[in-house]
Scaffold this active site. Structure first.
Site, PDB file in Angstrom:
ATOM      1  CB  THR A  61      -0.950  -0.028   1.217  1.00 11.77           C
ATOM      2  OG1 THR A  61      -1.640  -1.272   1.217  1.00 11.77           O
ATOM      3  CG2 THR A  61      -1.951   1.108   1.170  1.00 11.77           C
ATOM      4  CE  LYS A  88      12.489  12.213  18.987  1.00  6.05           C
ATOM      5  NZ  LYS A  88      13.008  13.446  18.390  1.00  6.05           N
ATOM      6  NE  ARG A 110      -2.073   0.048   6.074  1.00 10.41           N
ATOM      7  CZ  ARG A 110      -1.827  -1.024   5.324  1.00 10.41           C
ATOM      8  NH1 ARG A 110      -0.848  -1.847   5.644  1.00 10.41           N
ATOM      9  NH2 ARG A 110      -2.552  -1.278   4.258  1.00 10.41           N
TER      10      ARG A 110
HETATM   11  C1  NCD Z   1      -4.097  -5.771   4.147  1.00  8.31           C
HETATM   12  C2  NCD Z   1      -4.177  -4.746   5.256  1.00  8.31           C
HETATM   13  O1  NCD Z   1      -3.178  -4.192   5.698  1.00  8.31           O
HETATM   14  O2  NCD Z   1      -5.297  -4.499   5.663  1.00  8.31           O
HETATM   15  N1  NCD Z   1      -2.947  -5.690   3.377  1.00  8.31           N
HETATM   16  C3  NCD Z   1      -2.825  -4.763   2.381  1.00  8.31           C
HETATM   17  O3  NCD Z   1      -3.084  -3.594   2.530  1.00  8.31           O
HETATM   18  N2  NCD Z   1      -2.433  -5.212   1.178  1.00  8.31           N
HETATM   19  C4  NCD Z   1      -4.395  -7.132   4.633  1.00  8.31           C
HETATM   20  C5  NCD Z   1      -3.471  -7.758   5.629  1.00  8.31           C
HETATM   21  O4  NCD Z   1      -2.619  -7.131   6.223  1.00  8.31           O
HETATM   22  O5  NCD Z   1      -3.647  -8.970   5.856  1.00  8.31           O
END
Ligand code: NCD
Length: 317
Positions: A61, A88, A110
């Site tokens: 990603t 930190k 994320r």
């Molecule tokens: C997924 C995630 O991080 O949600 N991976 C990804 O983005 N390709 C699925 C996973 O981590 O299993």
């Protein structure tokens, strides 16, 4: 802090209409490279700056958001939580406000907490693109999955999709349920009973649950396998050594599905745990097509967020 509409970024599939989804998918197709060529280098986002802020591990990603931004002519900077001041003790809001003060045009984020991007978007000027929040949503994954299914010639409307594995902890499953149900696909969610949340059947009438893998796969046009997300499981929900026997995808399962079945997995795959190597490397596997489509789909999403949803309407092919 000004309060802004969460519509500016991309927080999930839940709030997108079918027409909006289709516009992104069409635009992604436009960005796909011709056979044997690499992705086009464009200057549609020249002068724009994208910050990738990842508080959880990521290979696919993060890299594909970065490549997508650069292919569109934007600059991209990536920060991981380990390397940031979060380590930190800085709060999430302070970290985001600090980054926002540097005036990027979008923040791709994320985070392990479900709802973190939505919470932050309320207080930030900068649009946020959700690259996965806890067990909630992973919108660009569902979009690239749909692009991959369409590329193999399947029609989302008449499709039976089996999503198999750790459904309860999967943001990929949730975003796919929202997206596929917009098109009227029939979706069977399959896994150990402890990992099958009933609430997902309330999203659309076409969503059903089963613990029986053969039943899920019978006549399916798409099989989506999921990783067992041990990092989100606070107690053992099934005997780990028996998992592959009951929920691991093997070649013999494919005979139950449609002859043209597509096997998908968002990655990272665990061979011999949820999928056998023979299936992962077979002709039926679209796993690397998914990775490739991650770039064109994220190009379409970045363009939409940075230039505005209306700018590219009508220019799709
Ligand atoms: C997924 C995630 O991080 O949600 N991976 C990804 O983005 N390709 C699925 C996973 O981590 O299993």
């Amino acid at each position: 802090m000004p309060y802004r509409s969460p519509a500016a970024g991309l927080l999930g599939i839940e709030n997108l209409t079918r027409a909006e989804i289709q516009t992104i998918l069409d635009r992604a197709q436009h960005f796909q490279p011709k056979t044997g060529e690499s992705f086009p280098k464009l200057d549609l986002l020249k002068g724009k700056m994208v910050v990738n802020l990842f508080f959880e591990a990521s290979t696919r990603t993060r890299t594909s958001f970065e490549i997508a931004a650069r292919r569109l002519g934007a600059d991209a900077v990536s920060i991981t939580a380990q390397a940031s001041s979060v380590s930190k003790g800085e709060s999430l809001v302070d970290t985001l406000n600090t980054l926002s003060a540097m005036r990027p045009d979008a923040i791709v984020m994320r985070h392990a907490a479900s709802g973190a991007p939505l919470f932050l978007q309320r207080y930030l000027e900068t649009p946020i693109i959700n690259a996965g929040d806890g067990t909630h949503e992973h919108p660009t994954q569902a979009l690239l999955d749909a692009r991959t299914i369409l590329d193999r010639g399947a029609h989302l409307e008449q499709l039976k999709v089996a999503i198999i594995g750790d459904i309860a902890h999967s943001r990929v499953a949730r975003s796919n349920v929202y997206l596929l149900s917009r098109y009227g696909a029939s979706i069977v969610l399959c896994g150990p009973a402890s990992l099958l949340p009933r609430e997902l059947t309330h999203i659309a009438p076409g969503v059903t649950l089963t613990t029986d893998m053969n039943e899920a796969i019978r006549d399916a046009g798409v099989i989506m396998m999921l990783r067992v997300q041990l990092e989100r499981q606070h107690e053992a929900s099934f005997p780990a050594n028996e998992y592959f026997q009951f929920y691991g995808l093997r070649l013999e399962h494919l005979r139950l599905a449609k002859p043209e079945v597509i096997v998908m997995h968002p990655g990272p795959i665990n061979r011999g745990r949820e999928i056998s190597s023979e299936v992962a490397d077979s002709q039926r596997s679209a796993i690397l097509n998914q990775v490739e489509n991650g770039i064109s789909v994220r190009m379409a999403v970045l363009e939409r967020v940075l230039l505005g949803a209306t700018n590219n309407a009508g220019t799709t092919h």
